[in-house]
Design a protein around this motif. Structure first.
Motif, PDB file in Angstrom:
ATOM      1  N   LYS A 194     -11.335  -2.674  -2.283  1.00 61.26           N
ATOM      2  CA  LYS A 194      -9.860  -2.405  -2.454  1.00 61.26           C
ATOM      3  C   LYS A 194      -9.116  -2.971  -1.551  1.00 61.26           C
ATOM      4  O   LYS A 194      -8.356  -3.565  -1.674  1.00 61.26           O
ATOM      5  N   HIS A 195      -9.748  -3.330  -0.153  1.00 59.47           N
ATOM      6  CA  HIS A 195      -9.238  -3.979   0.858  1.00 59.47           C
ATOM      7  C   HIS A 195      -8.958  -5.381   0.390  1.00 59.47           C
ATOM      8  O   HIS A 195      -7.877  -6.009   0.691  1.00 59.47           O
ATOM      9  N   ASP A 206      -6.077  -5.769  -1.591  1.00 56.10           N
ATOM     10  CA  ASP A 206      -4.775  -5.664  -0.934  1.00 56.10           C
ATOM     11  C   ASP A 206      -4.483  -6.996  -0.037  1.00 56.10           C
ATOM     12  O   ASP A 206      -3.367  -7.514   0.037  1.00 56.10           O
ATOM     13  N   ARG A 248      -3.153  -9.566  -2.570  1.00 53.61           N
ATOM     14  CA  ARG A 248      -1.782  -9.166  -3.096  1.00 53.61           C
ATOM     15  C   ARG A 248      -0.839  -9.812  -1.793  1.00 53.61           C
ATOM     16  O   ARG A 248       0.176  -9.670  -2.142  1.00 53.61           O
ATOM     17  N   ARG A 262      -0.512  -8.409   1.328  1.00 53.88           N
ATOM     18  CA  ARG A 262      -0.076  -7.501   2.376  1.00 53.88           C
ATOM     19  C   ARG A 262      -0.203  -7.779   3.640  1.00 53.88           C
ATOM     20  O   ARG A 262       0.675  -7.410   4.576  1.00 53.88           O
ATOM     21  N   TYR A 263      -1.128  -8.650   3.961  1.00 51.01           N
ATOM     22  CA  TYR A 263      -1.357  -8.936   5.448  1.00 51.01           C
ATOM     23  C   TYR A 263      -1.094 -10.284   5.778  1.00 51.01           C
ATOM     24  O   TYR A 263      -1.449 -10.953   6.814  1.00 51.01           O
ATOM     25  N   TYR A 318      -9.278  -2.237  10.968  1.00 48.32           N
ATOM     26  CA  TYR A 318      -8.726  -1.790   9.734  1.00 48.32           C
ATOM     27  C   TYR A 318      -8.635  -0.276   9.724  1.00 48.32           C
ATOM     28  O   TYR A 318      -7.610   0.320   9.307  1.00 48.32           O
ATOM     29  N   ASN A 343      -5.765   1.375  11.595  1.00 52.08           N
ATOM     30  CA  ASN A 343      -4.437   0.731  10.968  1.00 52.08           C
ATOM     31  C   ASN A 343      -4.100  -0.081  12.227  1.00 52.08           C
ATOM     32  O   ASN A 343      -2.614  -0.012  12.487  1.00 52.08           O
ATOM     33  N   VAL A 351       1.289  -4.880   8.421  1.00 47.06           N
ATOM     34  CA  VAL A 351       1.367  -5.041   7.112  1.00 47.06           C
ATOM     35  C   VAL A 351       2.806  -5.672   6.817  1.00 47.06           C
ATOM     36  O   VAL A 351       3.833  -5.424   7.480  1.00 47.06           O
ATOM     37  N   ASP A 358       4.097  -6.390   3.769  1.00 50.47           N
ATOM     38  CA  ASP A 358       5.186  -5.811   2.666  1.00 50.47           C
ATOM     39  C   ASP A 358       5.679  -4.503   2.561  1.00 50.47           C
ATOM     40  O   ASP A 358       5.392  -3.808   3.527  1.00 50.47           O
TER      41      ASP A 358
END
Lengths: 145, 527
Positions: free
Chosen positions: B109-110, B113, B116, B118-119, B518, B521, B525, B527
């Motif tokens: 899943k990470h 992300d 996509r 995100r980072y 990770y 948190n 991020v 986005d």
């Protein structure tokens, strides 16, 4: 006989040896404005991911290298030196640049590779020596490469 | 002429001499054949000259491949016919998966992300985003391996080979993670913003860090680079050219000399990008590839929906025949070996090639790019290869002799349900082959530069040889091309997996630290 030079070209590959070469050049000349720092970039590979998908161009590369050259010159107390970035085979480009700017001296560090590395990688300094239009001062390596 | 280009010429001179020595008996045999032909006074027209030239090139190529196979596909245990390299790939992938505690599942899943965006920090060093790095790596791996290779696996290993392909695809995810993380750790970012990375670098520097003397570390890098150059001529080039030509022949009919003509056209088109420097063609192709993958998977899904009643039977057939295979496919071991060979050939996990592309990613977190890379084998093998396999099986193509083999079998399978699809398939085949060849020319060139240096002359010698192999691939037969391509690509795994295992503790430490941050948190991020 004293060595009188008014224009010195120092090729920069951003190694520690390049910084040392600037230092040596400053000992020879009177002002940093007599110093030319040149970095030769390899030709852009048109099939590399950065070209095909990213935004790597010769313009973007030149900008990045010029910024890095400026910083290096500043850090080494050579603010005011002429900066040049070209694309091609390093040895030939350096010799050609020296010819165009009527340089009196090319001051180049030698990485002095031995054994396998020497066999496969060759030497930029060697090629500069062969093609240079002026005197060439090759600095011996000081590290343990 | 520079000393580097002289070295390149010397290297290939040696290769040609070795090749020549191998060919002498064949050349003699051909001479005597010629005498017989002359005696019977048969005039040859242009067509037969063409044919005999293709055949003789193919036969000579077959002899070289046969000799290499004896060494590289050596089977250490006579009673169990598993080549050593397949064993290393299998055990290596399993080791990485267990050692990194099933990261392929817990990190999935990470990984999505990250891909996509995100980072994505645009100011991080590197050339391309995470998504672009994945696209770039996929454009090299998604190719004829997914379309033709699967059909070859089923043809030679039976439907059961699909299970082993999927399994090695899943395990290969962590092998890919390990190698791409290492490529990031040991990459060199040049002052002009470009990046140089890949197994040859992490093997040379990393192994020295682990206490190996320089000659040993360098030898690992050199062996990898040599096989990588071979791989860029084989799977990354000849196999693609061969199957693209086969697709064209299927479309236009068996016109005399078409393989020469099409091979030359392909070589010209690749030459436009890699020698002519026309990057626009490559850029457009790279951007079309994800779309073509989408269309291919969609068409596969449509066929499966139409044949939905047969799907459970196909699934049962696949599962049943993976453990109780028919003797025709070489028994259990034969099926296993075929599945693994075709899966690794397709997704290149453990081979180290994709690490060269992933090293270009814009990030200062090596583990992050490793996680993105992990998605490659999943998309390539678990999704696309399985799709092809199911279509080939539900359509009945795998046990229909007139369906042909390789890409022809896949085309037959698709055309059974969607009569118009072969046209799109042919376009896909061409584009996949084209983009794979361009991406692999980059991998091969990086390896070439590692050995012969970065001078213009050294680079141009490589590019010209690369184009020559495209034509050779178009005229040679599938069996010889597959054997050569497998030999080279799979052999890259020898130094890469052994080195990867030695360097795995470094990756584990980085992963542990990354995962802790990770989970807390601690990442920004975007986005």
């Amino acid at each position: 006989m004293a060595l009188h030079v008014s224009t010195v070209v120092v090729p920069i590959d951003f190694s520690i040896a390049s910084a040392d070469a600037i230092e040596t050049a400053l000992e020879i000349i009177d002002s940093p404005s007599q110093l030319h720092l040149i970095h030769v970039m390899l030709p852009l590979e048109t099939m590399s991911p950065g070209v095909l998908l990213g935004d790597i161009t010769d313009v973007s590369r030149t900008e990045k290298v010029t910024t890095a050259l400026k910083k290096l010159a500043y850090d080494q107390g050579a603010d005011g030196a002429h900066l040049a970035v070209t694309v091609g085979t390093p040895g030939l480009e350096i010799a050609d640049y020296a010819k165009r700017h009527e340089a009196d001296l090319i001051l180049i560090p030698s990485h002095g590779y031995h054994g396998m590395k020497r066999l496969f990688l060759g030497s930029v300094a060697e090629r500069v020596l062969r093609h240079a239009p002026c005197r060439v001062l090759v600095l011996r390596r000081t590290d343990n490469e | 002429m520079s000393s580097n280009s002289l070295k390149s010429i010397f290297f290939f001179g040696c290769l040609i001499i070795v090749t020549g020595l191998n060919l002498t008996p064949l050349a003699q045999a051909q001479d005597s054949d010629e005498t017989v032909v002359n005696q019977s006074d048969i005039s040859e027209n242009e067509e037969t000259t063409n044919e005999s030239l293709s055949e003789s090139i193919d036969a000579q190529f077959g002899i070289i491949v046969g000799n290499m196979a004896k060494v590289l596909f050596w089977e250490p245990v006579p009673a169990v016919p598993i080549p050593l390299i397949v064993l290393i790939l299998c055990c290596g992938s399993l080791f990485f998966t267990i050692y990194h505690k099933w990261l392929n599942i817990r990190g999935f899943k990470h990984a999505i992300d990250i891909t996509r965006g995100r980072y994505d920090n645009p100011n991080d060093p590197g050339e391309i985003s995470h998504f672009q790095a994945l696209t770039s790596a996929l454009s090299a791996t998604v190719g004829l391996g997914n379309i033709a290779g699967v059909a070859v696996a089923i043809h030679t290993g039976g439907p059961g080979a699909v299970i082993w392909m999927m399994l090695i695809g899943l395990l290969g995810m962590t092998a890919k993670f390990n190698e791409c993380t290492l490529a990031m750790v040991y990459r060199k970012v040049r002052p002009d913003g470009t990046v140089d990375g890949g197994p040859m670098h992490y093997l040379e520097i990393g192994l020295q860090e682990r206490g190996f003397p320089f000659p040993v570390a360098r030898a690992f890098g050199l062996i990898f680079a040599l096989f990588c150059i071979g791989g860029s001529f084989g799977g990354g080039n000849m196999f693609q050219a061969n199957q693209a030509t086969s697709a064209v022949r299927g479309m236009l009919g068996d016109i005399a000399g078409i393989d020469w003509v099409f091979g030359s056209v392909l070589a010209f088109l690749v030459g436009l990008v890699i020698i002519g420097g026309i990057k626009r063609i490559g850029q457009v192709t790279e951007k079309i590839i994800p779309l073509m993958c989408g269309i291919y998977v969609l068409a596969g899904l449509v066929i499966l929906v139409i044949h939905i009643k047969q799907v459970p039977d196909a699934a049962v057939l696949i599962v049943r025949s993976c453990v109780s295979p028919e003797a025709a496919y070489g028994g259990f071991i034969g099926v296993l070996v075929q599945g693994i060979r075709r899966a690794v050939f397709s997704n290149e996990a453990g081979v180290g090639s994709a690490a060269i592309a992933h090293a270009a990613a814009k990030t200062d977190e090596p583990v992050r790019e490793g996680l993105v890379a992990m998605l490659g084998p999943f998309i390539d093998t678990v999704v696309i290869c399985t799709m092809t396999a199911l279509v080939v099986i539900v359509s009945g193509a795998y046990n229909t002799p007139e369906a042909g083999q390789g890409v022809e079998m896949t085309r037959w399978a698709f055309s059974e349900t969607l009569s118009w699809f072969p046209t799109i398939l042919n376009i896909s085949v061409f584009l996949f082959a084209y983009s794979t060849m361009i991406s692999w020319s980059y991998y091969g060139e990086k390896a070439w530069q590692y050995i012969f240096g970065t001078t213009k002359q050294a680079v141009i010698v490589y590019r010209i040889i690369f184009l020559g192999f495209i034509i050779l691939g178009a005229v040679a037969s599938l069996d010889n091309v597959i054997e050569f391509s497998d030999l080279m690509i799979l052999s890259m795994a020898f130094p890469n997996i052994i080195g990867g295992v030695i360097l795995a503790p470094r990756v584990k430490d980085l992963l542990k630290d990354y995962w802790r941050r990770y989970k807390n948190n601690e990442f920004v991020v975007y986005d």
